[in-house]
Design a protein around this motif. Structure first.
Motif, mmCIF file in Angstrom:
data_model
loop_
_atom_site.group_PDB
_atom_site.id
_atom_site.type_symbol
_atom_site.label_atom_id
_atom_site.label_comp_id
_atom_site.label_asym_id
_atom_site.label_seq_id
_atom_site.Cartn_x
_atom_site.Cartn_y
_atom_site.Cartn_z
ATOM 1 N N UNK A 182 49.015 47.409 40.690
ATOM 2 C CA UNK A 182 48.000 46.426 40.283
ATOM 3 C C UNK A 182 46.745 46.587 41.134
ATOM 4 N N UNK A 183 46.940 46.821 42.419
ATOM 5 C CA UNK A 183 45.787 47.018 43.297
ATOM 6 C C UNK A 183 44.997 48.254 42.900
ATOM 7 N N UNK A 184 45.698 49.333 42.562
ATOM 8 C CA UNK A 184 45.024 50.585 42.224
ATOM 9 C C UNK A 184 44.368 50.517 40.848
ATOM 10 N N UNK A 185 45.106 49.985 39.869
ATOM 11 C CA UNK A 185 44.593 49.990 38.495
ATOM 12 C C UNK A 185 43.716 48.788 38.185
ATOM 13 N N UNK A 186 43.969 47.666 38.841
ATOM 14 C CA UNK A 186 43.220 46.450 38.554
ATOM 15 C C UNK A 186 42.085 46.198 39.512
ATOM 16 N N UNK A 187 42.425 45.967 40.766
ATOM 17 C CA UNK A 187 41.403 45.654 41.765
ATOM 18 C C UNK A 187 40.449 46.821 41.946
ATOM 19 N N UNK A 188 40.982 48.020 41.957
ATOM 20 C CA UNK A 188 40.122 49.188 42.145
ATOM 21 C C UNK A 188 39.174 49.440 40.990
ATOM 22 N N UNK A 189 39.502 48.910 39.807
ATOM 23 C CA UNK A 189 38.656 49.140 38.630
ATOM 24 C C UNK A 189 37.600 48.066 38.437
ATOM 25 N N UNK A 191 34.795 47.132 40.123
ATOM 26 C CA UNK A 191 33.369 47.507 40.186
ATOM 27 C C UNK A 191 32.869 48.216 38.937
ATOM 28 N N UNK A 192 33.591 49.221 38.462
ATOM 29 C CA UNK A 192 33.116 49.976 37.300
ATOM 30 C C UNK A 192 33.171 49.126 36.037
ATOM 31 N N UNK A 193 34.182 48.259 35.919
ATOM 32 C CA UNK A 193 34.275 47.392 34.741
ATOM 33 C C UNK A 193 33.128 46.396 34.722
ATOM 34 N N UNK A 194 32.832 45.791 35.868
ATOM 35 C CA UNK A 194 31.728 44.824 35.946
ATOM 36 C C UNK A 194 30.400 45.502 35.622
ATOM 37 N N UNK A 195 30.167 46.677 36.197
ATOM 38 C CA UNK A 195 28.912 47.377 35.977
ATOM 39 C C UNK A 195 28.733 47.763 34.513
ATOM 40 N N UNK A 196 29.741 48.390 33.925
ATOM 41 C CA UNK A 196 29.628 48.838 32.541
ATOM 42 C C UNK A 196 29.521 47.652 31.588
ATOM 43 N N UNK A 278 57.679 54.809 35.473
ATOM 44 C CA UNK A 278 56.920 54.220 34.369
ATOM 45 C C UNK A 278 56.886 52.702 34.452
ATOM 46 N N UNK A 279 58.008 52.073 34.768
ATOM 47 C CA UNK A 279 58.088 50.616 34.726
ATOM 48 C C UNK A 279 57.045 49.933 35.619
ATOM 49 N N UNK A 280 56.884 50.306 36.879
ATOM 50 C CA UNK A 280 55.864 49.619 37.692
ATOM 51 C C UNK A 280 54.457 49.799 37.148
ATOM 52 N N UNK A 281 54.144 50.980 36.630
ATOM 53 C CA UNK A 281 52.801 51.223 36.108
ATOM 54 C C UNK A 281 52.565 50.445 34.818
ATOM 55 N N UNK A 282 53.598 50.354 33.973
ATOM 56 C CA UNK A 282 53.444 49.626 32.725
ATOM 57 C C UNK A 282 53.259 48.134 32.979
ATOM 58 N N UNK A 283 54.055 47.578 33.894
ATOM 59 C CA UNK A 283 53.918 46.156 34.226
ATOM 60 C C UNK A 283 52.552 45.888 34.848
ATOM 61 N N UNK A 284 52.111 46.786 35.721
ATOM 62 C CA UNK A 284 50.809 46.606 36.368
ATOM 63 C C UNK A 284 49.681 46.622 35.344
ATOM 64 N N UNK A 285 49.763 47.523 34.362
ATOM 65 C CA UNK A 285 48.724 47.573 33.330
ATOM 66 C C UNK A 285 48.719 46.310 32.476
ATOM 67 N N UNK A 286 49.907 45.816 32.118
ATOM 68 C CA UNK A 286 49.992 44.616 31.290
ATOM 69 C C UNK A 286 49.417 43.412 32.022
ATOM 70 N N UNK A 287 49.558 43.369 33.333
ATOM 71 C CA UNK A 287 48.992 42.266 34.115
ATOM 72 C C UNK A 287 47.502 42.482 34.362
ATOM 73 N N UNK A 288 47.121 43.717 34.677
ATOM 74 C CA UNK A 288 45.747 43.978 35.122
ATOM 75 C C UNK A 288 44.746 43.952 33.978
ATOM 76 N N UNK A 289 45.112 44.477 32.812
ATOM 77 C CA UNK A 289 44.131 44.596 31.730
ATOM 78 C C UNK A 289 43.617 43.245 31.221
ATOM 79 N N UNK A 290 44.474 42.236 30.995
ATOM 80 C CA UNK A 290 43.906 40.926 30.613
ATOM 81 C C UNK A 290 42.996 40.338 31.690
ATOM 82 N N UNK A 291 43.379 40.504 32.970
ATOM 83 C CA UNK A 291 42.525 39.986 34.047
ATOM 84 C C UNK A 291 41.183 40.714 34.068
ATOM 85 N N UNK A 292 41.218 42.030 33.890
ATOM 86 C CA UNK A 292 39.972 42.791 33.844
ATOM 87 C C UNK A 292 39.145 42.428 32.620
ATOM 88 N N UNK A 293 39.811 42.087 31.523
ATOM 89 C CA UNK A 293 39.081 41.672 30.317
ATOM 90 C C UNK A 293 38.308 40.382 30.575
#
Length: 395
Positions: A182-189, A191-196, A278-293
């Motif tokens: 989550x830190x790598x895929x969510x928090x780390x993304x 800046x670029x998500x906000x800018x774009x 796969x499982x940790x990355x899939x769970x992290x994406x499911x949590x991170x993407x709505x928050x990033x949205x």
């Protein structure tokens, strides 16, 4: 043929001292006899290649008799040389008789003959026309899509079934791995998500204000930005950026582990690679993407406020007041509902492509590229399907 055998028998002592391959040829009564001796191996067959080619050019007989009883050693190179002679006379309609071959020689000649006859004719048929090639390419892509779908379902099923949810046991879910992803895929993304998102929101507001000014409807730029960002562009742009940023990373990580045989090592020690990787990355994406949205929506609306203030003189307070009228909770949730599904698609496709990586760096690059392209394509298709579904239920 008997004369040739006697010649070899009389020279037996000399052959024992000299293991080079030799060919003795004699013709009698319409039968061409060839007796082979010595070592017919890769290192020595070049010595008799010229003699074999001369024999291939001979004619005027009905039967070719080959005596292999005096061959001491043979490998595939020697077998190929003899098979080439046999094939040359078979094409001329000459009867072939093999005598005295050992069991090893028979196996080698059979294997080499089968391999040579399976090769396509070098002067073969003309290539199919462009229509046939196009249909063939479409058929291949359809089968590839089927294989990718089955692999995705296998990954998804194995993730759910083999996620190692055995709390209190040795193979329990590791929360640290999930939070790290989550830190790598969510928090780390962020800046670029906000800018774009801010740039996209500002562009939509600027273009909308420019066009609506012709009709004196500048205030409706708020409706345009609010509905378009919250229902469509916010989640879609975020998913595309995550597919390019995190999806490629997942494919590269799993693919490099596959290249170094670390995936096989996990199987050897009794762990499920799908559950571990796969499982940790899939769970992290499911949590991170709505928050990033959600973050992307705020950033895009901020960019829209700035552009509307600059181009249409709509103050931020007036923009927000109009935004309350233009949108409701259904507008917000229409975009957020898509986020988990897009996250599952990105993670599954990235994992499938990672598991398909071979043993070369070229294969890794190809599958990373395929992961990003397929993820973006499927995400856009899914967004269109959601749009049609929402229209059908009037949501």
């Amino acid at each position: 043929m008997l004369t040739i055998r006697k010649r070899f028998a009389s020279g037996k002592t000399a052959r024992e001292a000299d293991h080079q391959p030799r060919v003795a040829v004699g013709e009698e009564g319409g039968v061409l006899g060839c007796a082979f001796s010595g070592n017919w191996t890769t290192r020595t067959v070049t010595l008799v290649d010229a003699d074999m080619r001369k024999i291939e050019k001979r004619s005027g007989f009905q039967t070719l008799a080959l005596d292999l009883s005096h061959i001491e050693k043979m490998d595939t190179a020697g077998a190929w040389l003899i098979d080439r002679l046999v094939s040359a006379f078979e094409k001329k309609g000459v009867e072939i008789r093999l005598e005295g071959q050992s069991e090893i020689a028979s196996i080698l000649l059979g294997a080499v003959g089968d391999a040579v006859r399976r090769e396509p004719d070098s002067g073969g048929a003309k290539p199919p026309n462009i229509i046939i090639r196009a249909l063939e390419a479409v058929g291949r892509r359809v089968y590839e899509m089927r294989d990718d779908f089955l692999s995705s379902m296998n990954i998804l099923g194995a993730t759910i079934r083999g996620s190692q949810m055995k709390l209190g046991r040795g193979h329990a879910v590791n929360p640290a791995a999930i939070f790290n992803q989550i830190d790598r895929m969510g928090v780390g993304a962020i800046p670029v998500v906000v800018l774009m998102s801010a740039i996209v929101g500002a562009i939509v507001a600027q273009q909308g204000a420019y066009q609506l000014s012709y009709f004196g409807a500048d205030i409706f730029v708020v409706d345009l930005v609010g509905v378009l960002i919250l229902r469509e562009l916010g989640v879609l742009m975020t998913a595309i950026m995550i597919a390019g940023r995190s999806g490629s990373a997942i494919t590269a990580e799993i693919g490099s582990m596959k290249m170094r045989e670390e995936v096989d090592a996990l199987k050897v020690i009794g762990l499920n690679p799908i559950g571990v990787l796969v499982f940790p990355r899939l769970v992290a994406l499911v949590i991170a993407l709505p928050c990033l949205t959600i973050i992307a929506n705020f950033a895009a609306l901020g960019g829209g406020i700035a552009a509307a203030w600059l181009y249409s003189d709509i103050a931020p307070a007036a923009f927000i007041d109009r935004l309350r009228v233009a949108i409701d909770l259904s507008t917000i949730f229409a975009g957020l509902i898509k986020a988990p599904f897009m996250a599952m698609i990105i993670g599954t496709i990235a994992s499938v492509e990672g598991m398909k990586v071979g043993g070369s760096a070229e294969s890794l690059g190809q599958h990373v590229t395929a992961s990003v392209v397929k993820s973006i394509f499927v995400v856009i298709i899914l967004d269109g399907l959601f749009a049609m579904f929402y229209a059908a239920i009037e949501f």
